[in-house]
Design an enzyme around this catalytic site. Structure first.
Site, PDB file in Angstrom:
ATOM      1  NE  ARG A  75      -4.745  -1.467   9.967  1.00  0.00           N
ATOM      2  CZ  ARG A  75      -3.672  -0.984   9.328  1.00  0.00           C
ATOM      3  NH1 ARG A  75      -3.731   0.143   8.695  1.00  0.00           N
ATOM      4  NH2 ARG A  75      -2.570  -1.662   9.330  1.00  0.00           N
ATOM      5  NE  ARG A  82       5.984  -0.363  10.149  1.00  0.00           N
ATOM      6  CZ  ARG A  82       4.889  -0.493   9.382  1.00  0.00           C
ATOM      7  NH1 ARG A  82       4.866   0.048   8.170  1.00  0.00           N
ATOM      8  NH2 ARG A  82       3.848  -1.134   9.831  1.00  0.00           N
ATOM      9  NE  ARG A 142       1.900  -5.090  11.045  1.00  0.00           N
ATOM     10  CZ  ARG A 142       3.004  -4.831  10.355  1.00  0.00           C
ATOM     11  NH1 ARG A 142       4.180  -5.181  10.837  1.00  0.00           N
ATOM     12  NH2 ARG A 142       2.938  -4.225   9.200  1.00  0.00           N
ATOM     13  NE  ARG A 194       7.720  -2.460   6.259  1.00  0.00           N
ATOM     14  CZ  ARG A 194       6.396  -2.532   6.321  1.00  0.00           C
ATOM     15  NH1 ARG A 194       5.664  -1.976   5.382  1.00  0.00           N
ATOM     16  NH2 ARG A 194       5.821  -3.148   7.312  1.00  0.00           N
ATOM     17  CE  LYS A 247      -2.007  -1.163   3.879  1.00  0.00           C
ATOM     18  NZ  LYS A 247      -1.328  -2.447   4.145  1.00  0.00           N
TER      19      LYS A 247
HETATM   20  P1  AP5 Z   1       4.880  -1.571   1.842  1.00  0.00           P
HETATM   21  O1  AP5 Z   1       4.557  -0.754   0.660  1.00  0.00           O
HETATM   22  O2  AP5 Z   1       5.589  -0.936   2.976  1.00  0.00           O
HETATM   23  O3  AP5 Z   1       3.539  -2.323   2.363  1.00  0.00           O
HETATM   24  P2  AP5 Z   1       2.266  -1.784   3.149  1.00  0.00           P
HETATM   25  O4  AP5 Z   1       1.077  -2.415   2.526  1.00  0.00           O
HETATM   26  O5  AP5 Z   1       2.296  -0.313   3.269  1.00  0.00           O
HETATM   27  O6  AP5 Z   1       2.527  -2.502   4.540  1.00  0.00           O
HETATM   28  P3  AP5 Z   1       2.411  -1.969   6.020  1.00  0.00           P
HETATM   29  O7  AP5 Z   1       3.155  -2.950   6.870  1.00  0.00           O
HETATM   30  O8  AP5 Z   1       2.780  -0.533   6.117  1.00  0.00           O
HETATM   31  O9  AP5 Z   1       0.902  -2.136   6.262  1.00  0.00           O
HETATM   32  P4  AP5 Z   1       0.197  -2.247   7.586  1.00  0.00           P
HETATM   33  O10 AP5 Z   1      -1.182  -2.053   7.148  1.00  0.00           O
HETATM   34  O11 AP5 Z   1       0.450  -3.498   8.344  1.00  0.00           O
HETATM   35  O12 AP5 Z   1       0.882  -1.115   8.493  1.00  0.00           O
HETATM   36  P5  AP5 Z   1       0.443   0.372   8.872  1.00  0.00           P
HETATM   37  O13 AP5 Z   1       1.649   1.196   8.901  1.00  0.00           O
HETATM   38  O14 AP5 Z   1      -0.690   0.785   8.041  1.00  0.00           O
HETATM   39  O15 AP5 Z   1       5.701  -2.853   1.335  1.00  0.00           O
HETATM   40  C1  AP5 Z   1       6.201  -3.841   2.230  1.00  0.00           C
HETATM   41  C2  AP5 Z   1       7.597  -4.299   1.763  1.00  0.00           C
HETATM   42  O16 AP5 Z   1       7.482  -5.008   0.521  1.00  0.00           O
HETATM   43  C3  AP5 Z   1       8.591  -3.159   1.483  1.00  0.00           C
HETATM   44  O17 AP5 Z   1       9.867  -3.576   1.861  1.00  0.00           O
HETATM   45  C4  AP5 Z   1       8.498  -2.949  -0.043  1.00  0.00           C
HETATM   46  O18 AP5 Z   1       9.720  -2.437  -0.589  1.00  0.00           O
HETATM   47  C5  AP5 Z   1       8.195  -4.365  -0.533  1.00  0.00           C
HETATM   48  N1  AP5 Z   1       7.315  -4.399  -1.713  1.00  0.00           N
HETATM   49  C6  AP5 Z   1       6.209  -3.622  -1.924  1.00  0.00           C
HETATM   50  N2  AP5 Z   1       5.606  -3.980  -3.094  1.00  0.00           N
HETATM   51  C7  AP5 Z   1       6.346  -5.004  -3.609  1.00  0.00           C
HETATM   52  C8  AP5 Z   1       6.231  -5.798  -4.784  1.00  0.00           C
HETATM   53  N3  AP5 Z   1       5.238  -5.617  -5.677  1.00  0.00           N
HETATM   54  N4  AP5 Z   1       7.167  -6.743  -5.009  1.00  0.00           N
HETATM   55  C9  AP5 Z   1       8.184  -6.936  -4.114  1.00  0.00           C
HETATM   56  N5  AP5 Z   1       8.338  -6.219  -2.989  1.00  0.00           N
HETATM   57  C10 AP5 Z   1       7.431  -5.264  -2.728  1.00  0.00           C
HETATM   58  O19 AP5 Z   1      -0.078   0.165  10.347  1.00  0.00           O
HETATM   59  C11 AP5 Z   1       0.793  -0.133  11.409  1.00  0.00           C
HETATM   60  C12 AP5 Z   1       0.038  -0.166  12.724  1.00  0.00           C
HETATM   61  O20 AP5 Z   1      -0.519   1.131  13.001  1.00  0.00           O
HETATM   62  C13 AP5 Z   1      -1.168  -1.111  12.783  1.00  0.00           C
HETATM   63  O21 AP5 Z   1      -0.777  -2.417  13.122  1.00  0.00           O
HETATM   64  C14 AP5 Z   1      -2.026  -0.433  13.847  1.00  0.00           C
HETATM   65  O22 AP5 Z   1      -1.544  -0.716  15.126  1.00  0.00           O
HETATM   66  C15 AP5 Z   1      -1.820   1.037  13.569  1.00  0.00           C
HETATM   67  N6  AP5 Z   1      -2.801   1.582  12.612  1.00  0.00           N
HETATM   68  C16 AP5 Z   1      -2.558   2.127  11.386  1.00  0.00           C
HETATM   69  N7  AP5 Z   1      -3.691   2.500  10.772  1.00  0.00           N
HETATM   70  C17 AP5 Z   1      -4.691   2.189  11.650  1.00  0.00           C
HETATM   71  C18 AP5 Z   1      -6.108   2.303  11.576  1.00  0.00           C
HETATM   72  N8  AP5 Z   1      -6.724   2.817  10.501  1.00  0.00           N
HETATM   73  N9  AP5 Z   1      -6.816   1.864  12.644  1.00  0.00           N
HETATM   74  C19 AP5 Z   1      -6.223   1.352  13.742  1.00  0.00           C
HETATM   75  N10 AP5 Z   1      -4.897   1.192  13.862  1.00  0.00           N
HETATM   76  C20 AP5 Z   1      -4.137   1.609  12.827  1.00  0.00           C
HETATM   77 MG    MG Z   2       2.494   1.053   4.894  1.00  0.00          MG
END
Ligand code: AP5
Ligand code: MG
Ligand code: ZN
Length: 216
Positions: free
Chosen positions: A88, A160, A171, A127, A13
């Site tokens: 979410r 992270r 997660r 990552r 994402k």
């Molecule tokens: P990346 O692009 O970083 O993936 P992502 O989908 O953004 O993954 P996240 O881990 O950020 O998602 P998440 O939803 O778990 O975390 P968030 O920060 O939102 O890509 C991942 C890796 O793969 C990278 O190394 C990249 O280079 C590689 N890659 C990407 N695309 C690729 C491809 N096509 N091929 C190969 N490699 C690739 O949330 C974190 C925490 O915050 C949650 O657990 C929660 O506690 C809190 N939080 C956030 N939002 C909310 C909400 N709305 N409500 C409640 N709690 C929340």
């Molecule tokens: Mg992300």
């Protein structure tokens, strides 16, 4: 163009959001990035959020809904926005409907990036994220030119706190229980576009561009 990016942890994402930002010039609203910023600054919000994040659980709905409501009212969202990691839960999705109604806006498309579980773990444990500008790398698929250093700003790359394997498993569990039902919620509104997230970063972006060119 008002977008939601859906997909499990590590689906890509954030990576795709940044590509959409540079091509279509609309802001990325990542609740995960905003919460991590609050944690780094040790604000009250950050202290509260960190407990949940470190366990791989969701931060309470009221907290994130408040942050997003404030952010969507900013002038740079006039031309559109990309929601990354929000909504979410069903409660967040319903709150978003209400916020957008008040602002006289609506969602144009929900892009659902699908990636199988074993690939998710591989992506997340390798990552690395830039401390300074938030750029995202992968040690194998998208390595920085110089180890440990951001190509874009020279900032330090770090792992992270919630990217440890046990936390990633939690997660994924939370995603399936609380977030996956949103695919159905938005499908009923006819807004969902599924994208194969196992392709390369460029390959996934090609698919997304084909969808977005209808709205841009
Ligand atoms: P990346 O692009 O970083 O993936 P992502 O989908 O953004 O993954 P996240 O881990 O950020 O998602 P998440 O939803 O778990 O975390 P968030 O920060 O939102 O890509 C991942 C890796 O793969 C990278 O190394 C990249 O280079 C590689 N890659 C990407 N695309 C690729 C491809 N096509 N091929 C190969 N490699 C690739 O949330 C974190 C925490 O915050 C949650 O657990 C929660 O506690 C809190 N939080 C956030 N939002 C909310 C909400 N709305 N409500 C409640 N709690 C929340
Ligand atoms: Mg992300
Ligand atoms: Zn950087």
């Amino acid at each position: 163009m008002n977008l939601i990016l859906l997909g499990g942890p590590g689906a890509g994402k954030g990576t795709q959001a940044k590509l959409i930002v540079s091509k279509y010039n609309i802001p990325q609203i990542s609740t995960g990035d905003m919460l991590r910023e609050a944690v780094a600054k040790q604000t009250e919000l950050g202290k509260k959020a960190k407990e949940y994040m470190d366990r791989g659980e969701l931060v309470p709905d009221e907290v994130v809904i408040g942050i997003v409501k404030e952010r969507l009212a900013q002038p740079d969202c006039e031309k559109g926005f990309i929601l990354d990691g929000f909504p979410r839960t069903l409660k967040q999705a319903e709150a978003l409907d209400k916020i957008l109604e008040e602002l006289g806006k609506k969602i144009d498309a929900v892009i659902n990036i699908a990636v199988p579980e074993d690939e998710i773990v591989k992506r997340i444990v390798n990552r690395r994220t830039c401390k300074k500008c938030g750029a995202v790398y992968h040690l194998i698929y998208n390595p920085p030119k110089e180890p440990g250093k951001c190509d874009k700003c020279g900032g330090e790359l770090y792992q992270r706190d919630d990217d440890k394997e046990e936390t990633v498993k939690e997660r994924i569990r939370v995603y399936k229980a609380q977030t996956e039902p949103l695919i159905d919620y938005y499908s009923k509104k006819g807004l969902v576009y599924n994208v194969d997230g196992t392709k390369s970063i460029e390959g996934v972006f090609e698919e997304i561009k084909k969808i977005l060119d209808k709205f841009a």
